[in-house]
Motif scaffolding. Structure first.
Motif, mmCIF file in Angstrom:
data_model
loop_
_atom_site.group_PDB
_atom_site.id
_atom_site.type_symbol
_atom_site.label_atom_id
_atom_site.label_comp_id
_atom_site.label_asym_id
_atom_site.label_seq_id
_atom_site.Cartn_x
_atom_site.Cartn_y
_atom_site.Cartn_z
ATOM 1 N N VAL A 94 0.848 -1.188 0.000
ATOM 2 C CA VAL A 94 0.000 0.000 0.000
ATOM 3 C C VAL A 94 0.883 1.238 0.000
ATOM 4 O O VAL A 94 1.671 1.460 0.918
ATOM 5 C CB VAL A 94 -0.949 0.007 1.209
ATOM 6 N N ALA A 95 0.740 2.051 -1.057
ATOM 7 C CA ALA A 95 1.568 3.246 -1.213
ATOM 8 C C ALA A 95 0.883 4.495 -0.688
ATOM 9 O O ALA A 95 1.527 5.358 -0.083
ATOM 10 C CB ALA A 95 1.930 3.438 -2.689
ATOM 11 N N ARG A 96 -0.422 4.634 -0.948
ATOM 12 C CA ARG A 96 -1.175 5.812 -0.517
ATOM 13 C C ARG A 96 -2.606 5.389 -0.239
ATOM 14 O O ARG A 96 -3.086 4.380 -0.773
ATOM 15 C CB ARG A 96 -1.178 6.902 -1.603
ATOM 16 N N LEU A 97 -3.290 6.192 0.560
ATOM 17 C CA LEU A 97 -4.723 5.969 0.762
ATOM 18 C C LEU A 97 -5.365 7.245 1.261
ATOM 19 O O LEU A 97 -4.704 8.194 1.669
ATOM 20 C CB LEU A 97 -4.972 4.795 1.721
ATOM 21 N N ARG A 98 -6.679 7.257 1.181
ATOM 22 C CA ARG A 98 -7.468 8.344 1.751
ATOM 23 C C ARG A 98 -8.723 7.745 2.359
ATOM 24 O O ARG A 98 -9.336 6.843 1.781
ATOM 25 C CB ARG A 98 -7.864 9.371 0.705
ATOM 26 N N ASP A 99 -9.144 8.235 3.509
ATOM 27 C CA ASP A 99 -10.407 7.873 4.130
ATOM 28 C C ASP A 99 -11.026 9.154 4.677
ATOM 29 O O ASP A 99 -10.368 10.192 4.764
ATOM 30 C CB ASP A 99 -10.188 6.843 5.245
ATOM 31 N N GLY A 100 -12.285 9.087 5.046
ATOM 32 C CA GLY A 100 -12.943 10.232 5.655
ATOM 33 C C GLY A 100 -13.841 11.033 4.739
ATOM 34 O O GLY A 100 -14.532 11.950 5.201
ATOM 35 N N ASN A 121 -12.675 8.071 -1.140
ATOM 36 C CA ASN A 121 -11.836 7.209 -0.309
ATOM 37 C C ASN A 121 -11.221 6.152 -1.212
ATOM 38 O O ASN A 121 -11.927 5.490 -1.978
ATOM 39 C CB ASN A 121 -12.668 6.561 0.781
ATOM 40 N N GLY A 122 -9.907 5.988 -1.132
ATOM 41 C CA GLY A 122 -9.264 5.070 -2.061
ATOM 42 C C GLY A 122 -7.913 4.583 -1.585
ATOM 43 O O GLY A 122 -7.368 5.052 -0.577
ATOM 44 N N VAL A 123 -7.384 3.645 -2.358
ATOM 45 C CA VAL A 123 -6.115 2.993 -2.041
ATOM 46 C C VAL A 123 -5.295 2.884 -3.320
ATOM 47 O O VAL A 123 -5.843 2.595 -4.397
ATOM 48 C CB VAL A 123 -6.339 1.576 -1.460
ATOM 49 N N VAL A 124 -3.980 3.126 -3.218
ATOM 50 C CA VAL A 124 -3.044 2.872 -4.305
ATOM 51 C C VAL A 124 -2.077 1.795 -3.842
ATOM 52 O O VAL A 124 -1.498 1.889 -2.752
ATOM 53 C CB VAL A 124 -2.269 4.143 -4.702
ATOM 54 N N ILE A 125 -1.911 0.766 -4.666
ATOM 55 C CA ILE A 125 -0.994 -0.338 -4.352
ATOM 56 C C ILE A 125 0.135 -0.352 -5.361
ATOM 57 O O ILE A 125 -0.093 -0.341 -6.577
ATOM 58 C CB ILE A 125 -1.732 -1.693 -4.363
ATOM 59 N N ASP A 126 1.378 -0.380 -4.855
ATOM 60 C CA ASP A 126 2.562 -0.552 -5.699
ATOM 61 C C ASP A 126 2.812 -2.033 -5.921
ATOM 62 O O ASP A 126 2.804 -2.828 -4.965
ATOM 63 C CB ASP A 126 3.787 0.063 -5.025
ATOM 64 N N HIS A 127 3.047 -2.377 -7.187
ATOM 65 C CA HIS A 127 3.460 -3.730 -7.544
ATOM 66 C C HIS A 127 4.900 -3.655 -8.068
ATOM 67 O O HIS A 127 5.524 -2.596 -8.016
ATOM 68 C CB HIS A 127 2.500 -4.303 -8.585
#
Length: 327
Positions: A94-100, A121-127
């Motif tokens: 997990v590289a970045r995320l946002r919630d709220g 609200n989201g998530v970025v995943i590094d591969h």
């Protein structure tokens, strides 16, 4: 009018989907805990047209100008309220995320601004080797990961929501390599080409995501005229023996000019009580059609009332859904 444009979590420029070497690209699993055709459908694909037009990887119209990912929508808000898990499409960190960000349709009266938080609200995943996947419009407070977590393919990241620049519950997933958008259905194909080519999806995900020119999203019965918002919110009243009217409805997505929606309602004796056929004159992300009749003076005849909805498209087999209710 397209339903929900998207801006990224981070300020990364949007580029037209480019040809990519498959190389060390990850194999992507299906990113939602739902089944296409049963409780979710693809709404939009990546826009592969390098110019001002819009065209999906099948050279169809299931996209819009500049759309940089794939939208997989739930049938309605009832599905969202039940909770549908967003799943990591591939292993990574997990590289970045946002919630709220609140879960509010951009069409709701008094909806807050989503400027600079269009992904919600989201998530970025590094591969490996510069590959990333990004997951948007998740439910506030549902995220189950934190920055730095190592996740496995299929691991829950959170749940589908209504956050950011959207008016219907869905997951928007974007794939990037070296910061550039990649169409996972045709990652190494020239921008103007047609058809799936060396897709990044696993064979199981590819089968689940088989291309549809359009789809029937919802069908049902109502005690009166039907509004799109009530279908989306799953707030249509129940139909019973004392209902003032009996109305059959269908909501379809991905309709093209030249299509037609045919909807017929029959009584317990098989006789058609009401019918409509509505031509489609331009592309429609979604369209709601309903037909019915008021309760007769003597009340409803006891028995099963049946409806048949057909989406007719020139040169293709019709999409058909049959549904019924007992009174």
């Amino acid at each position: 009018m397209r339903l929900a444009p998207l801006v990224l979590i981070a300020a990364v420029g949007l580029a037209a989907p480019a040809a990519r070497s498959e190389g060390s690209a990850p194999k992507l699993g299906f990113p939602l805990a739902c089944q296409i055709g049963r409780d979710c459908e693809v709404q939009h694909y990546v826009d592969r047209d390098p110019g001002p037009g819009a065209r999906d990887y099948h050279c169809g119209t299931r996209t819009y100008q500049g759309h940089n990912g794939i939208d997989i929508r739930l049938l309605d808000m009832a599905e969202q309220r039940r909770g549908v898990e967003v799943l990591a499409a591939a292993a990574g960190r997990v590289a970045r995320l946002r919630d709220g960000v609140p879960d509010v349709s951009i069409r709701a009266p008094g909806a807050p601004s989503v400027v600079d938080i269009e992904c919600g609200n989201g998530v970025v995943i590094d591969h490996a080797d510069g590959w990333q996947t990004q997951y948007c419009h998740m439910a506030r407070g549902s995220l189950r990961v934190k920055v730095g977590d190592v996740v496995a393919t299929g691991q829950p990241l959170g749940k589908v929501g209504l956050s950011g620049d959207t008016e219907f519950p869905h997951l928007h997933i974007t794939v990037r390599h070296a910061g550039q958008v990649v169409d996972p259905f045709a990652p190494a194909a020239p921008a103007g080409s047609c058809g799936a080519q060396a897709p990044l999806w696993t064979s199981a995900a590819q089968r689940a995501l088989a291309y549809k020119a359009g789809a029937i999203l919802n069908t049902g019965f109502a005690p009166g005229p039907v509004a799109m918002g009530a279908v989306e919110d799953a707030s249509i009243g129940a139909v019973g023996p004392d209902a003032p009217a009996l109305v059959a409805y269908v909501r379809a997505i991905g309709l093209d000019a030249g299509d037609a929606i045919d909807l017929a309602l029959s009584g317990p004796d098989g006789r058609v009580l009401a019918r409509t056929r509505q031509p489609v004159t331009r592309y429609k992300d979604q369209q709601l059609v309903f037909v019915g009749l008021r309760r007769p003076p003597g009340g409803w005849a006891k028995g099963t009332y049946a409806a048949v909805s057909r989406i007719e498209r020139p040169g293709q087999p019709p999409l058909e859904r049959r549904f019924k209710v007992a009174l």
